[in-house]
Design a protein around this motif. Structure first.
Motif, PDB file in Angstrom:
ATOM      1  N   LEU A 143       0.860  -1.177   0.000  1.00 21.30           N
ATOM      2  CA  LEU A 143       0.000   0.000   0.000  1.00 21.30           C
ATOM      3  C   LEU A 143       0.901   1.233   0.000  1.00 21.30           C
ATOM      4  O   LEU A 143       1.908   1.266   0.699  1.00 21.30           O
ATOM      5  CB  LEU A 143      -0.870  -0.005   1.257  1.00 21.30           C
ATOM      6  N   CYS A 144       0.552   2.223  -0.815  1.00 25.58           N
ATOM      7  CA  CYS A 144       1.406   3.410  -0.848  1.00 25.58           C
ATOM      8  C   CYS A 144       0.579   4.686  -0.901  1.00 25.58           C
ATOM      9  O   CYS A 144      -0.628   4.653  -1.167  1.00 25.58           O
ATOM     10  CB  CYS A 144       2.361   3.367  -2.037  1.00 25.58           C
ATOM     11  N   LEU A 145       1.205   5.792  -0.606  1.00 22.70           N
ATOM     12  CA  LEU A 145       0.553   7.083  -0.762  1.00 22.70           C
ATOM     13  C   LEU A 145       1.576   8.143  -1.111  1.00 22.70           C
ATOM     14  O   LEU A 145       2.783   7.950  -0.921  1.00 22.70           O
ATOM     15  CB  LEU A 145      -0.256   7.472   0.482  1.00 22.70           C
ATOM     16  N   ILE A 146       1.060   9.251  -1.627  1.00 24.66           N
ATOM     17  CA  ILE A 146       1.916  10.348  -2.052  1.00 24.66           C
ATOM     18  C   ILE A 146       1.701  11.517  -1.110  1.00 24.66           C
ATOM     19  O   ILE A 146       0.566  11.851  -0.768  1.00 24.66           O
ATOM     20  CB  ILE A 146       1.566  10.727  -3.504  1.00 24.66           C
ATOM     21  N   LEU A 147       2.810  12.121  -0.657  1.00 25.90           N
ATOM     22  CA  LEU A 147       2.733  13.275   0.241  1.00 25.90           C
ATOM     23  C   LEU A 147       3.655  14.371  -0.267  1.00 25.90           C
ATOM     24  O   LEU A 147       4.733  14.084  -0.781  1.00 25.90           O
ATOM     25  CB  LEU A 147       3.214  12.871   1.643  1.00 25.90           C
ATOM     26  N   PRO A 148       3.248  15.624  -0.097  1.00 23.01           N
ATOM     27  CA  PRO A 148       4.176  16.713  -0.409  1.00 23.01           C
ATOM     28  C   PRO A 148       5.146  16.893   0.750  1.00 23.01           C
ATOM     29  O   PRO A 148       4.795  16.649   1.905  1.00 23.01           O
ATOM     30  CB  PRO A 148       3.250  17.927  -0.540  1.00 23.01           C
ATOM     31  N   SER A 149       6.376  17.336   0.449  1.00 23.43           N
ATOM     32  CA  SER A 149       7.422  17.344   1.477  1.00 23.43           C
ATOM     33  C   SER A 149       7.153  18.368   2.579  1.00 23.43           C
ATOM     34  O   SER A 149       7.740  18.280   3.649  1.00 23.43           O
ATOM     35  CB  SER A 149       8.788  17.608   0.838  1.00 23.43           C
ATOM     36  N   TYR A 150       6.236  19.347   2.336  1.00 18.25           N
ATOM     37  CA  TYR A 150       5.981  20.347   3.374  1.00 18.25           C
ATOM     38  C   TYR A 150       4.990  19.853   4.428  1.00 18.25           C
ATOM     39  O   TYR A 150       4.850  20.452   5.480  1.00 18.25           O
ATOM     40  CB  TYR A 150       5.453  21.663   2.760  1.00 18.25           C
ATOM     41  N   ASP A 151       4.316  18.737   4.171  1.00 19.00           N
ATOM     42  CA  ASP A 151       3.271  18.264   5.086  1.00 19.00           C
ATOM     43  C   ASP A 151       3.894  17.408   6.187  1.00 19.00           C
ATOM     44  O   ASP A 151       3.733  16.182   6.226  1.00 19.00           O
ATOM     45  CB  ASP A 151       2.222  17.475   4.302  1.00 19.00           C
ATOM     46  N   GLU A 152       4.600  18.065   7.103  1.00 14.49           N
ATOM     47  CA  GLU A 152       5.408  17.336   8.086  1.00 14.49           C
ATOM     48  C   GLU A 152       4.563  16.523   9.064  1.00 14.49           C
ATOM     49  O   GLU A 152       4.956  15.454   9.517  1.00 14.49           O
ATOM     50  CB  GLU A 152       6.296  18.323   8.858  1.00 14.49           C
ATOM     51  N   GLU A 153       3.379  17.048   9.341  1.00  9.89           N
ATOM     52  CA  GLU A 153       2.472  16.362  10.258  1.00  9.89           C
ATOM     53  C   GLU A 153       2.076  14.983   9.706  1.00  9.89           C
ATOM     54  O   GLU A 153       2.108  13.971  10.417  1.00  9.89           O
ATOM     55  CB  GLU A 153       1.209  17.214  10.379  1.00  9.89           C
ATOM     56  N   SER A 154       1.696  14.958   8.441  1.00  6.10           N
ATOM     57  CA  SER A 154       1.306  13.691   7.831  1.00  6.10           C
ATOM     58  C   SER A 154       2.503  12.762   7.700  1.00  6.10           C
ATOM     59  O   SER A 154       2.391  11.549   7.917  1.00  6.10           O
ATOM     60  CB  SER A 154       0.693  13.916   6.448  1.00  6.10           C
ATOM     61  N   ILE A 155       3.653  13.320   7.341  1.00  7.94           N
ATOM     62  CA  ILE A 155       4.863  12.504   7.209  1.00  7.94           C
ATOM     63  C   ILE A 155       5.118  11.757   8.525  1.00  7.94           C
ATOM     64  O   ILE A 155       5.372  10.555   8.536  1.00  7.94           O
ATOM     65  CB  ILE A 155       6.069  13.386   6.817  1.00  7.94           C
ATOM     66  N   LEU A 156       4.976  12.482   9.631  1.00  8.95           N
ATOM     67  CA  LEU A 156       5.174  11.881  10.950  1.00  8.95           C
ATOM     68  C   LEU A 156       4.153  10.764  11.203  1.00  8.95           C
ATOM     69  O   LEU A 156       4.498   9.683  11.679  1.00  8.95           O
ATOM     70  CB  LEU A 156       5.035  12.981  12.015  1.00  8.95           C
TER      71      LEU A 156
END
Lengths: 195, 191
Positions: free
Chosen positions: B134-147
């Motif tokens: 399973l994968c998803l795409i995130l923009p690098s500025y969205d630090e909250e989601s990255i965490l």
């Protein structure tokens, strides 16, 4: 270089001929090596009718073109620039050389160079990206020649031949492409003048 | 068979998206460029309730026909209010692989519900869709989601340079992926 974006030495990029080309494309469907390198979904046969519908839709949405040899005007493959993000000025590219005898001889590489010139000089894009299946080493070499850089590996996306395969992401920025033009420009100009 | 509900959580539950009922709320989300670019229609502008209704109906019809996209409305248990959308896309059952997005209406909803929603989404992906990846795409500025996703065991796999334009600047676009064995290992550790 001034006779349009889509004219090269080995190949031209031409509009799809919706009457004739779907038949060629249906023929390529029977080549399982081609199918497996071109698409991730199970290799199936599409009827010429469905192929035609698909290409009609594709050429309306993005820039989908046929790769045709300059000499004998043979239809050898298809190339597509699509997925435009006009805020980030980015798009993805897909390419397939359906005619087996024309693989690994520089035809695809030139088609890719033509579409990059169109993307950066014609459409003012900042970035072009692509995906390539990790087992398709010939394609990866070709993309590297065009200036694409490795940007990561999507792990185990494909499940075929009882094995998991990775997908490689590659991308090229406008600044990188421009740097390469400086290198390329010098030699061909001298060569043309000598001839 | 484990009969723990796939759709009912402690604080939230999943239902179908109902264009008739939910369009007004989704329309209000379209004032966020984030929502439009990442989860809705790509081109950032606001969309009227009528437009949203039409677009959602088309999306759901296509999803029903192709079975390559699944949509779930995420609702609060207390008052049925829709606080987000879960979308599985790029579903390729033969490759046992899919992508997904998890959208929350605002920061408050993200803080309150993202952990449980992600936990339910992962269980659905691996135990119901029986995916391997399973994968998803995130923009690098969205630090909250990255965490959030890194804590849940996702690994950063690709980094497309300058692929996102946000608030006047270019950012990278990241692919995060998790494989079933990795997810299963974490389940054992939790228990």
């Amino acid at each position: 270089m001034n006779n349009g974006f889509f004219k090269g030495n080995l190949v031209d990029l031409v509009p799809i001929d919706l009457d004739k080309d779907p038949e060629n494309i249906s023929k390529w469907d029977c080549d399982s090596e081609f199918k497996r390198q071109f698409d991730i979904v199970p290799a199936v046969m599409y009827s010429p009718i469905l192929s035609k519908e698909w290409y009609e839709a594709a050429s309306a949405n993005g820039a989908t073109m046929i790769i045709q040899t300059t000499k004998e005007k043979k239809v050898i493959g298809v190339i597509e620039l699509d997925g435009f993000d006009w805020a980030a000025r980015s798009a993805w590219v897909g390419i397939g050389i359906g005619e087996a005898n024309y693989r690994g001889k520089g035809y695809g590489t030139e088609a890719m160079q033509l579409i990059l010139e169109y993307a950066f000089q014609g459409l003012n894009l900042n970035r072009v990206n692509l995906n390539v299946f990790a087992f398709n080493t010939r394609a990866i070499r070709s993309y590297e020649k065009c200036g694409f850089r490795y940007e990561g590996t999507q792990r185990e996306v494909i499940y075929k031949e009882d094995q998991r395969w990775d997908i490689i992401d590659m991308g090229i920025l406008r600044s990188e492409w421009e740097e390469r033009q400086k290198i390329w420009e010098r030699e061909p100009v001298e060569w043309v003048q000598a001839a | 068979m484990n009969n723990q509900s796939l759709f009912q959580g402690k604080t939230i539950h999943f239902t179908a998206v109902d264009p008739e009922k939910d369009a007004a709320q989704i329309s209000s989300w379209t004032s966020s460029p984030e929502f439009v670019r990442r989860y809705f229609d790509g081109f950032f502008r606001t969309y009227t309730t009528v437009e949203v209704k039409k677009l959602m109906k088309e999306k759901l019809k296509k999803a029903d026909e192709s079975r390559q996209d699944y949509y779930f409305a995420i609702r609060e248990n207390e008052d049925e209010k829709m606080i987000g959308i879960l979308h599985f896309g790029w579903i390729m059952l033969s490759n046992q692989s899919a992508g997904f997005d998890l959208y929350f209406s605002d920061h408050n909803a993200f803080e309150k519900y993202s952990n449980e929603a992600l936990k339910m989404a992962l269980r659905y992906a691996f135990m119901e869709l029986s995916l391997h990846r399973l994968c998803l795409i995130l923009p690098s500025y969205d630090e909250e989601s990255i965490l959030l996703y890194e804590r849940a065991g996702f690994l950063r796999e690709t980094q497309s340079r300058q692929a996102v334009f946000h608030n006047g600047k270019f950012y990278d676009q990241l692919t995060y992926g998790i494989l079933r064995p990795e997810w299963k290992k974490l389940q054992v550790e939790v228990q």
